[in-house]
Design an enzyme around this catalytic site. Structure first.
Site, PDB file in Angstrom:
ATOM      1  N   TRP A 106      -1.761 -13.596 -14.004  1.00 34.28           N
ATOM      2  CA  TRP A 106      -1.095 -14.845 -13.624  1.00 34.28           C
ATOM      3  C   TRP A 106       0.165 -15.059 -14.462  1.00 34.28           C
ATOM      4  O   TRP A 106       0.147 -14.924 -15.690  1.00 34.28           O
ATOM      5  CB  TRP A 106      -2.007 -16.030 -13.822  1.00 34.28           C
ATOM      6  CG  TRP A 106      -3.261 -16.156 -13.012  1.00 34.28           C
ATOM      7  CD1 TRP A 106      -4.257 -17.064 -13.244  1.00 34.28           C
ATOM      8  CD2 TRP A 106      -3.679 -15.434 -11.841  1.00 34.28           C
ATOM      9  NE1 TRP A 106      -5.254 -16.931 -12.295  1.00 34.28           N
ATOM     10  CE2 TRP A 106      -4.920 -15.929 -11.416  1.00 34.28           C
ATOM     11  CE3 TRP A 106      -3.107 -14.385 -11.103  1.00 34.28           C
ATOM     12  CZ2 TRP A 106      -5.608 -15.441 -10.315  1.00 34.28           C
ATOM     13  CZ3 TRP A 106      -3.793 -13.882  -9.993  1.00 34.28           C
ATOM     14  CH2 TRP A 106      -5.016 -14.415  -9.607  1.00 34.28           C
ATOM     15  N   ASN A 222      -1.375 -16.333  -5.068  1.00 34.61           N
ATOM     16  CA  ASN A 222      -2.705 -15.752  -5.039  1.00 34.61           C
ATOM     17  C   ASN A 222      -3.501 -16.339  -3.875  1.00 34.61           C
ATOM     18  O   ASN A 222      -3.782 -17.527  -3.835  1.00 34.61           O
ATOM     19  CB  ASN A 222      -3.454 -16.048  -6.345  1.00 34.61           C
ATOM     20  CG  ASN A 222      -4.890 -15.570  -6.298  1.00 34.61           C
ATOM     21  OD1 ASN A 222      -5.168 -14.427  -5.954  1.00 34.61           O
ATOM     22  ND2 ASN A 222      -5.839 -16.457  -6.624  1.00 34.61           N
ATOM     23  N   GLU A 223      -3.825 -15.494  -2.885  1.00 36.11           N
ATOM     24  CA  GLU A 223      -4.692 -15.825  -1.755  1.00 36.11           C
ATOM     25  C   GLU A 223      -4.247 -17.076  -0.992  1.00 36.11           C
ATOM     26  O   GLU A 223      -5.002 -18.053  -0.886  1.00 36.11           O
ATOM     27  CB  GLU A 223      -6.140 -15.965  -2.224  1.00 36.11           C
ATOM     28  CG  GLU A 223      -6.695 -14.687  -2.834  1.00 36.11           C
ATOM     29  CD  GLU A 223      -8.167 -14.794  -3.211  1.00 36.11           C
ATOM     30  OE1 GLU A 223      -8.686 -15.930  -3.328  1.00 36.11           O
ATOM     31  OE2 GLU A 223      -8.800 -13.738  -3.400  1.00 36.11           O
ATOM     32  N   TYR A 303     -14.278  -8.331  -1.264  1.00 33.45           N
ATOM     33  CA  TYR A 303     -15.413  -8.939  -1.973  1.00 33.45           C
ATOM     34  C   TYR A 303     -16.656  -8.926  -1.080  1.00 33.45           C
ATOM     35  O   TYR A 303     -17.072  -9.961  -0.561  1.00 33.45           O
ATOM     36  CB  TYR A 303     -15.076 -10.387  -2.375  1.00 33.45           C
ATOM     37  CG  TYR A 303     -14.110 -10.487  -3.528  1.00 33.45           C
ATOM     38  CD1 TYR A 303     -14.556 -10.402  -4.842  1.00 33.45           C
ATOM     39  CD2 TYR A 303     -12.747 -10.648  -3.307  1.00 33.45           C
ATOM     40  CE1 TYR A 303     -13.674 -10.487  -5.907  1.00 33.45           C
ATOM     41  CE2 TYR A 303     -11.852 -10.730  -4.355  1.00 33.45           C
ATOM     42  CZ  TYR A 303     -12.321 -10.656  -5.656  1.00 33.45           C
ATOM     43  OH  TYR A 303     -11.437 -10.730  -6.706  1.00 33.45           O
ATOM     44  N   GLU A 343      -7.365  -6.687  -5.229  1.00 33.54           N
ATOM     45  CA  GLU A 343      -8.594  -7.205  -5.845  1.00 33.54           C
ATOM     46  C   GLU A 343      -9.776  -6.514  -5.189  1.00 33.54           C
ATOM     47  O   GLU A 343     -10.019  -6.693  -3.994  1.00 33.54           O
ATOM     48  CB  GLU A 343      -8.733  -8.722  -5.678  1.00 33.54           C
ATOM     49  CG  GLU A 343      -7.744  -9.557  -6.455  1.00 33.54           C
ATOM     50  CD  GLU A 343      -8.057 -11.058  -6.398  1.00 33.54           C
ATOM     51  OE1 GLU A 343      -9.231 -11.420  -6.123  1.00 33.54           O
ATOM     52  OE2 GLU A 343      -7.139 -11.864  -6.615  1.00 33.54           O
ATOM     53  N   TRP A 385     -11.275  -5.999  -9.918  1.00 32.76           N
ATOM     54  CA  TRP A 385     -11.372  -7.367 -10.419  1.00 32.76           C
ATOM     55  C   TRP A 385     -12.710  -7.498 -11.118  1.00 32.76           C
ATOM     56  O   TRP A 385     -13.746  -7.331 -10.507  1.00 32.76           O
ATOM     57  CB  TRP A 385     -11.298  -8.387  -9.288  1.00 32.76           C
ATOM     58  CG  TRP A 385     -11.353  -9.790  -9.810  1.00 32.76           C
ATOM     59  CD1 TRP A 385     -12.463 -10.478 -10.229  1.00 32.76           C
ATOM     60  CD2 TRP A 385     -10.248 -10.672 -10.006  1.00 32.76           C
ATOM     61  NE1 TRP A 385     -12.143 -11.720 -10.669  1.00 32.76           N
ATOM     62  CE2 TRP A 385     -10.773 -11.883 -10.541  1.00 32.76           C
ATOM     63  CE3 TRP A 385      -8.879 -10.580  -9.803  1.00 32.76           C
ATOM     64  CZ2 TRP A 385      -9.972 -12.986 -10.851  1.00 32.76           C
ATOM     65  CZ3 TRP A 385      -8.088 -11.678 -10.099  1.00 32.76           C
ATOM     66  CH2 TRP A 385      -8.631 -12.859 -10.614  1.00 32.76           C
TER      67      TRP A 385
END
Length: 438
Positions: A106, A222-223, A303, A343, A385
């Site tokens: 970040w 981010n996302e 994920y 990720e 991640w």
């Protein structure tokens, strides 16, 4: 003779300073107590040599040599917020020793205690110096960074903080965080942030961020997701505007969006690739978002544990295989751009078989990236991640690990680094002995 003596004395002093600069870096107290750590001698030509990352068609390249560049990397989102610069430095050193070449982290902390951006356009210099230090140490370890510029989530402020700032300033903004993408005041806040970030001169190296080759890429968000599916056009317009704005300030670095890779409702033939019906309602579309002219490469997250919580391990593996294949194929044949699986995460459980299951997920992605790399195709790399070091447990989100505490995972990471290195890279001084690995 006297003039020559003075010249040699001056050169001796400069040499001592350079040696101190490269070898003596005591840790500071962290962002809440005075910025980064170490002795500062911000002279650009003293920095280690490293090339910018670029793009040639569907693969990344090292712009210095022209060689293809395939990434084995990792996420450590917490480097800017590390309670000690020594923790961030140790994480980067360990990444290097595993042969990892890119770290995603970040480059934001908006509002709240220890913030980088205290309010729109107002910054904490000590926290900025911590980011300076992270970039500086990354370069010393021959690590390139993907720097993400804002969060979709509320963690570290995110788009919700921007909406609150606009409301406090009297702007006519709804409570929906979707306003982040459409309201001109908020878009202006973001652009000002980007401008300050890209034109920042590093207090450790003397190099502006826009001229720093240790930065691999800028990630817009981010996302990115929306609350209302009617906001999809606003997200697309935001991506187009902000990618062009970054390029207007910085032509040397790659730019990516930061999306998760979901296909939108207009992709009926691909909706079955998503992990569920919910994924098409979040206003992102892998192909449309990534096809923007000023976006250099696509991003995908993976994920299987949280996206398919009730599925068996075999079902998760089959799903993940299909998910990776579709994105590799679309990047190669439709987008004609590299894709980075930025990720790749799986839940870290104390059970004995969790490491085996996690290694299965990671190996599947690694193998597909390696096969893509052998063909010089679009699978640009994968970032696990996430990785931590001892003392950084407060940043554990359930998907985090200290790599050397998981010997089989540690070995798997190093093996991927080595086989990618053997394809197009060269032996370095990271300490990774590829000749000793199968």
């Amino acid at each position: 003779m006297r003039r020559g003596t003075r010249l040699y004395s001056l050169l001796g002093v400069l040499l001592l300073l350079a040696l101190a600069y490269f070898n003596w870096l005591p840790a500071g107290r962290g962002p809440s107590g005075g910025g980064g750590g170490g002795f500062k001698l911000p002279v650009p030509w003293l920095q280690p040599r490293i090339s910018f990352a670029g793009r040639a068609g569907t693969h990344f390249v090292d712009t210095g040599t022209g060689a293809p560049l395939y990434v084995n990397g990792w996420n450590s989102y917490w480097l800017l917020s590390a309670r000690s610069p020594a923790l961030a430095a140790e994480m980067l050193r360990r990444g290097r020793r595993m042969g990892l070449t890119v770290c995603r982290t970040w480059a934001f902390s908006d509002g709240g205690p220890g913030a980088l951006q205290i309010s729109p356009g107002r910054f904490s210099e000590p926290v900025f110096q911590m980011l300076d230090y992270v970039i500086y140490v990354a370069r010393r370890n021959h690590i390139r960074l993907i720097l993400c510029l804002v969060n979709n989530l509320d963690n570290f402020g995110g788009k919700a903080q921007y909406v609150q700032w606009a409301q406090a300033a009297g702007a006519n903004v709804t409570n929906s965080t979707d306003s982040f993408f459409s309201h001109p005041t908020i878009r202006g806040y973001y652009k000002e942030y980007v401008k300050v970030m890209l034109t920042r001169r590093n207090s450790y190296s003397g190099i502006k961020y826009c001229n720093e080759p240790a930065i691999f890429a800028w990630e817009l968000m981010n996302e990115p997701r929306c609350v209302s599916n009617s906001s999809g056009p606003h997200i697309q317009a935001w991506i187009e505007e902000m990618a062009a704005y970054v390029k207007s300030l910085d032509t040397k670095h790659l730019v990516t969006v930061g999306i998760e890779g979901f296909y939108g409702p207009g992709r009926s033939e691909r909706l079955g690739v998503n992990p569920g019906d919910w994924a098409a309602s979040l206003c992102s579309d892998f192909i449309q978002n990534s096809a923007v002219k000023d976006i250099d490469f696509a991003s995908v997250h993976a994920y299987p544990d949280t996206w398919l919580p009730k599925a068996s391990m075999d079902e998760k593996v089959n799903y993940l295989s299909n998910w990776v294949d579709w994105h590799l194929n679309d990047s190669e044949h439709i987008l004609r751009k590299p894709v980075l699986f930025s990720e790749v995460g799986y839940l870290q459980h104390p059970e004995v078989n969790s490491t085996v299951n996690g290694d299965t997920v990671l190996k599947l992605v690694y193998d597909k990236i390696y096969n893509s790399a052998k063909k010089l195709q679009a699978g640009g790399g994968a970032l696990i991640w996430q990785l931590m070091v001892e003392g950084s447990q407060m940043y554990n989100d359930g998907f985090s690990m200290v790599a050397r505490d998981r010997p089989s995972t540690y070995k798997l990471i190093k093996e991927q680094s080595c086989r990618l290195q053997r394809l197009y890279g060269k032996e370095d001084d990271s300490g990774l002995k590829c000749s000793l690995l199968p």
